[in-house]
Design an enzyme around this catalytic site. Structure first.
Site, PDB file in Angstrom:
ATOM      1  N   ARG A  22       5.824  14.760  35.403  1.00  0.00           N
ATOM      2  CA  ARG A  22       6.162  16.021  36.067  1.00  0.00           C
ATOM      3  C   ARG A  22       5.098  17.041  35.705  1.00  0.00           C
ATOM      4  NH1 ARG A  22      11.668  18.005  34.711  1.00  0.00           N
ATOM      5  NH2 ARG A  22      11.301  19.299  36.546  1.00  0.00           N
ATOM      6  N   SER A  23       4.698  17.842  36.682  1.00  0.00           N
ATOM      7  CA  SER A  23       3.587  18.774  36.492  1.00  0.00           C
ATOM      8  C   SER A  23       3.867  19.799  35.390  1.00  0.00           C
ATOM      9  CB  SER A  23       3.242  19.482  37.800  1.00  0.00           C
ATOM     10  OG  SER A  23       4.329  20.246  38.266  1.00  0.00           O
ATOM     11  N   ARG A  41       1.012  20.140  32.379  1.00  0.00           N
ATOM     12  CA  ARG A  41       0.331  21.399  32.051  1.00  0.00           C
ATOM     13  C   ARG A  41       0.350  21.697  30.560  1.00  0.00           C
ATOM     14  NH1 ARG A  41       3.027  23.919  37.354  1.00  0.00           N
ATOM     15  NH2 ARG A  41       1.424  23.194  38.791  1.00  0.00           N
ATOM     16  N   LEU A  67       8.112   4.148  29.493  1.00  0.00           N
ATOM     17  CA  LEU A  67       7.154   5.231  29.722  1.00  0.00           C
ATOM     18  C   LEU A  67       5.997   5.099  28.742  1.00  0.00           C
ATOM     19  CD1 LEU A  67       9.815   8.080  29.912  1.00  0.00           C
ATOM     20  CD2 LEU A  67       8.779   6.842  31.827  1.00  0.00           C
ATOM     21  N   GLU A  68       4.794   5.149  29.254  1.00  0.00           N
ATOM     22  CA  GLU A  68       3.582   5.110  28.433  1.00  0.00           C
ATOM     23  C   GLU A  68       3.132   6.557  28.266  1.00  0.00           C
ATOM     24  OE1 GLU A  68       1.899   3.016  31.497  1.00  0.00           O
ATOM     25  OE2 GLU A  68       2.832   1.125  30.990  1.00  0.00           O
ATOM     26  N   GLN A 111       9.516  11.550  37.163  1.00  0.00           N
ATOM     27  CA  GLN A 111      10.121  11.491  38.488  1.00  0.00           C
ATOM     28  C   GLN A 111       9.858  10.133  39.121  1.00  0.00           C
ATOM     29  OE1 GLN A 111       8.361  14.383  41.161  1.00  0.00           O
ATOM     30  NE2 GLN A 111       6.473  14.354  39.979  1.00  0.00           N
ATOM     31  N   TYR A 124      11.419  -8.562  41.909  1.00  0.00           N
ATOM     32  CA  TYR A 124      10.608  -8.802  40.722  1.00  0.00           C
ATOM     33  C   TYR A 124      11.360  -9.716  39.756  1.00  0.00           C
ATOM     34  CZ  TYR A 124       8.007  -7.937  36.416  1.00  0.00           C
ATOM     35  OH  TYR A 124       7.288  -8.097  35.260  1.00  0.00           O
TER      36      TYR A 124
END
Length: 172
Positions: free
Chosen positions: A104-105, A109, A131-132, A151, A163
């Site tokens: 997420r931006s 930031r 999550l990496e 997200q 998969y």
């Protein structure tokens, strides 16, 4: 490449083409994605002089330590460090939907990379998402379980697939 917009995500949720457990509040479904939460489990990389071969049979568990962080507490990620985290939610996709897991931006930031590679999520999965995570800032960052940290972008497939690979059960 098509992306499901909010109305199509909601329709897919109603039709059970997408199942999120625990259920995500609709306020976390944006115009074309759904926010997911950071779970309580983390794996940090051990320090040491060992050289790690980058090969198919190399296991990340051999060079990481797993920790559990209680809700309300944080995992501190120092500048230049990476760790593995996992989403609190389990995502189940029909064989006709795949996706992308993105940061997420608001956190980018701060210098936080939430998913630095391998963002493609295969159709037909049913698992939590690993999550990496990487801290590219000059500051230590506190990671709190429950934070809407990433997200999920949903995309229809042309045809069906499921998969069945090595990480289908996706655990830390």
């Amino acid at each position: 490449m098509a992306v499901l917009c909010r109305d199509e995500i909601l329709k897919a949720l109603r039709n059970k083409e997408i199942v999120i457990t625990p259920e995500v509040d609709q306020k976390f479904i944006g115009p074309a994605s759904m926010d997911l939460s950071l779970g309580n489990e983390f794996r940090y990389f051990q320090t040491g002089p060992a050289v790690v071969p980058v090969q198919e049979d190399t296991d990340y568990k051999d060079i990481t330590e797993k920790v559990f962080i209680e809700d309300g507490h944080c995992f501190v990620l120092l500048p230049g460090q990476s760790c593995l985290g996992i989403t609190r939610e389990t995502v189940k996709l029909s064989p006709r939907i795949c996706g992308l897991l993105e940061g997420r931006s608001r956190f980018a930031r701060l210098g936080l990379f939430v998913h630095i590679t391998a963002s493609f999520i295969n159709p037909g999965i049913e698992n939590q998402q690993v999550l990496e995570i990487y801290n590219s800032s000059n500051h230590a960052l506190e990671l709190y379980p429950g934070t809407k940290i990433c997200q999920f972008v949903f995309m229809p497939t042309k045809g069906e697939a499921t998969y069945t690979g090595q990480y289908r059960d996706n655990q830390l």
